[in-house]
Design a protein around this motif. Structure first.
Motif, mmCIF file in Angstrom:
data_model
loop_
_atom_site.group_PDB
_atom_site.id
_atom_site.type_symbol
_atom_site.label_atom_id
_atom_site.label_comp_id
_atom_site.label_asym_id
_atom_site.label_seq_id
_atom_site.Cartn_x
_atom_site.Cartn_y
_atom_site.Cartn_z
ATOM 1 N N UNK A 457 0.649 -1.167 -0.117
ATOM 2 C CA UNK A 457 -0.103 -0.034 0.058
ATOM 3 C C UNK A 457 0.975 1.191 -0.122
ATOM 4 N N UNK A 458 2.007 1.306 0.688
ATOM 5 C CA UNK A 458 2.938 2.112 0.653
ATOM 6 C C UNK A 458 3.991 1.802 -0.204
ATOM 7 N N UNK B 322 -6.847 2.294 -0.690
ATOM 8 C CA UNK B 322 -6.114 1.971 0.583
ATOM 9 C C UNK B 322 -5.145 2.791 1.111
ATOM 10 N N UNK B 323 -4.370 3.328 0.002
ATOM 11 C CA UNK B 323 -3.382 4.311 0.757
ATOM 12 C C UNK B 323 -3.967 5.644 1.511
ATOM 13 N N UNK B 324 -4.821 6.096 1.130
ATOM 14 C CA UNK B 324 -5.273 7.149 1.915
ATOM 15 C C UNK B 324 -5.607 6.813 3.151
ATOM 16 N N UNK B 326 -4.783 4.231 5.036
ATOM 17 C CA UNK B 326 -3.497 4.101 5.766
ATOM 18 C C UNK B 326 -2.883 5.327 6.399
#
Lengths: 473, 473
Positions: A457-458, B322-324, B326
């Motif tokens: 995700x990162x 997903x990234x947002x 997280x």
């Protein structure tokens, strides 16, 4: 009456300038003098030609001389060497290599795109048969012919050298590559893939100096996995033999070889410029301003013979790479055609594939260099999955990131991964941050693309930024 | 006395917040209520689980409930549904799903991370057997079981539907996917790879609405190459059958199917917030400020239930990715632990792999949307080689770039290539430009990495920038 735009040198910078000037101002006469027969060729592709992945030298040529002449209307004179510039009279003198009369050509604007030449180290024996460099198309041709001969012959008797030579039943060589930079490592791959036992000699204690230590180590480990013999911290003192080279003598001893490839860097071709009173910079390349203009008005220099301003420090640097040559050549063409255009800075971004590993670097990673430029550098290196942990067939991306401790400004990055796992293209994010003088706090917040087949995700770049920023807060 | 940090919802945003808060302030009590049994799972991986590339649902879990409890010291209560918030009393009420007594839990800070749920379109027949959505782990489990049953059975008799079903001798299905977004297309691949004849129904005239038209077309072409039946401009009116679904009725006619996957988007779960007087934004998701705080002090919202500010316009948008989740969750955790941290904006960056094609998009591509935000958008699309023309096995990268005509500011980009040829990671350069409010003239000058195995001298992103900037000068 308007005099032509004259270009000295017909590779990336020269032909980009000529093409752009003619396209923007079709009435402008554009004259290009090129000493050799090849123009606009991709020297970056030569190792793959020697390796055998590319079947003809012609494939490396993006535009042929005929196309430049007939389709683009450029007065391209191959086989002509420019031997003098008269900046006051605004003329150049060019000698046809076939022995004809010298030509004196007037110009309104002149571009020096004389390129670079391979450095031959000042040790004994570099003039022996079997010692090569790889700078020109003819170098590439000779090396490919050498590989073909050696593979046909396969008669060289060698001592047992351990696990090398997995490619062919009978190994060819051994051979030596002196220098662990781009050309050296790409040629190590090209030779090893053809069954040669390859020794790479590197004076310093790691390969790929400009990259991070983590990247250098990953590449060295991979070379060893591929049975290349990597000799670090080893100074080559002499190349010995009768007519042909027979051994490399180093401070660590003597190794028999039947061929030596010198990959010890390049130096700018500046003799013509110097003779005309054109200033060189501290790097030894031709000094230019933001528009690629030299100290002599209307005389420009671009590509592998010229300096450029560094993206991070603004200082002049010598980074002879293809994109800069193309970009600066194009900018000069645009300027000459009437739209003053800056060449743009260089971040020293570079990429390399070595066997099944890819790596990229950009900006300033070296702490001494960063400190000299007034920064307080801090560096972190992280390993991250190249794809979601659960997604098949992923690998590892190792990212090194350097920033200024006081401001957080991103100074440089270096990435390495398996080939295809995106170290090189992921470096685009770090280049973006460098170009925009962004901080590692900014970079950490970049909304980079994510999906399981492409990253966690990162993205690894974000992981590196997060870890580095964590040490700065 | 300090009350705990309470988190409602144990997926990406919730567990990121809980973990970060506890790491930054180990003395803080952190309580997480999660309705289900799964926490911190990668819902993005569900299509690959259904496809069979991932063998267990557990593989999608990055950290287990036990690890959160024992290693991270988080008071994680799975199987507990929060049914009410009292913002004045600063308590939440949670009901154990096993029928125990409700718990009233005080908080100093509260995070709503209630996520999103799959939208079920308001047509008849969505409650029939054989109609699925893919939002939760249990959805993924059911779908995988369906695939296994259908493949075992293989008894469904189908009419001749042309070139479909290259994967198995006897095709399974046919089945329908309603919606041509991420989930729809990833599931089309998952089902087709298992031998199903797959029909994709898309109401609009192209797939992947948020991407450029060129990307949408490339993906649709590739789906057809993979024998997926793509029905564009087709409105699904009803799902018919007795108990189980037997056909999809559209405005174009009726197609027999034995299963329907609804991939018609998600909506934020906001009922709990609304009941507590927490404001929603115009998008229908929970409104938040730069620190992810709602209109009620000390109540935060992050992830798929919340809005976020758009990188280009600054306006609140609903982009549940997903990234947002997280990043915003992590920022809330950091804030709650004492270091106020902004969540950061979202550029709407997204990536997808469909069979052997990869694509990414970022920023604003839609001209209506750009115009409404005060820009004067202009868009160019280019095709470029993914590797040097002479380098083996390359493909094509298609890049669409949108900028503001007046200022040159980069507004958005969309890229598509063969899988492995770098459309997704190359988008990192465009994201960098967006994040830094760079112009297309800036982007054109980015010193991106180049070597023949990775691009032409000008990376496709630079080619796009060059072509687009050429129209603006």
């Amino acid at each position: 009456m308007t005099e032509p735009f004259v270009v000295v040198g017909g590779d990336a910078a020269g032909m980009s300038a000529a093409s752009k000037a003619k396209r923007d101002d079709p009435d402008l006469e554009v004259v290009v003098f090129e000493k050799g027969e090849w123009v606009s060729y991709g020297a970056c592709g030569l190792p793959y030609y020697v390796k055998g992945e590319i079947q003809s030298l012609e494939a490396l040529v993006s535009v042929t001389p005929e196309e430049f002449r007939e389709e683009r209307g450029i007065n391209l004179r191959t086989g002509h060497e420019v031997v003098a510039i008269d900046p006051d009279g605004q003329t150049v003198t060019a000698e046809p290599l076939d022995g004809g009369e010298p030509i004196v050509q007037s110009y309104d604007h002149l571009l020096l795109a004389t390129g670079a030449e391979a450095v031959v180290p000042s040790i004994d024996g570099t003039d022996r048969e079997g010692v090569y460099t790889l700078g020109s198309m003819s170098d590439g041709k000779e090396l490919r012919e050498y590989v073909a001969r050696a593979r046909t012959r396969k008669s060289f008797q060698q001592p047992d050298r351990g696990p090398a030579c997995r490619y062919l039943e009978d190994c060819v060589g051994p051979v030596a590559v002196v220098g662990g930079g781009y050309v050296g490592l790409e040629m190590a791959e090209a030779l090893a893939a053809n069954g040669f036992e390859v020794n790479v000699f590197q004076r310093g204690d790691r390969l790929l100096n400009g990259f991070s230590e983590a990247t250098s180590e990953a590449v060295a480990d991979h070379l060893r996995e591929e049975d290349v013999l990597v000799h670090l911290g080893t100074d080559v003192l002499e190349l010995t033999g009768d007519d042909a080279v027979e051994a490399v003598v180093t401070d660590e001893g003597r190794i028999d070889v039947e061929m030596v490839l010198l990959g010890t860097g390049v130096r700018p071709r500046t003799a013509l410029a110097e003779a005309a009173g054109i200033d060189l910079g501290e790097t030894g390349a031709i000094a230019t301003d933001a528009y690629c203009e030299t100290n002599v008005p209307d005389v420009y220099a671009a590509g592998d013979c010229a300096e450029a301003a560094h993206t991070v420090t603004g200082d002049p640097v010598y980074v002879p790479l293809a994109l800069t040559a193309n970009r600066h050549g194009r900018a000069v063409g645009q300027t000459v055609a009437g739209t003053p255009t800056e060449g743009g800075s260089v971040a020293g971004t570079a990429a390399i594939k070595v066997f099944d590993v890819e790596a990229a670097r950009t900006g300033i990673l070296d702490h001494e260099e960063a400190t000299a430029a007034g920064f307080d550098p801090v560096t972190k290196t992280i390993d991250a999955n190249s794809r979601a942990g659960y997604y098949p067939e992923g690998g590892t991306v190792t990212v090194t990131l350097t920033a200024d401790r006081q401001t957080g400004r991103v100074l440089g990055g270096s990435l390495v991964s398996e080939y295809g796992e995106g170290a090189v293209h992921r470096s685009h994010a770090i280049v973006g941050a460098l170009e925009e003088e962004a901080t590692v706090f900014d970079l950490e917040d970049y909304d980079l693309a994510y999906a399981p087949p492409f990253n966690t995700t990162w993205d690894p770049v974000l992981v590196a930024a997060k870890v580095l920023s964590g040490t700065l807060r």
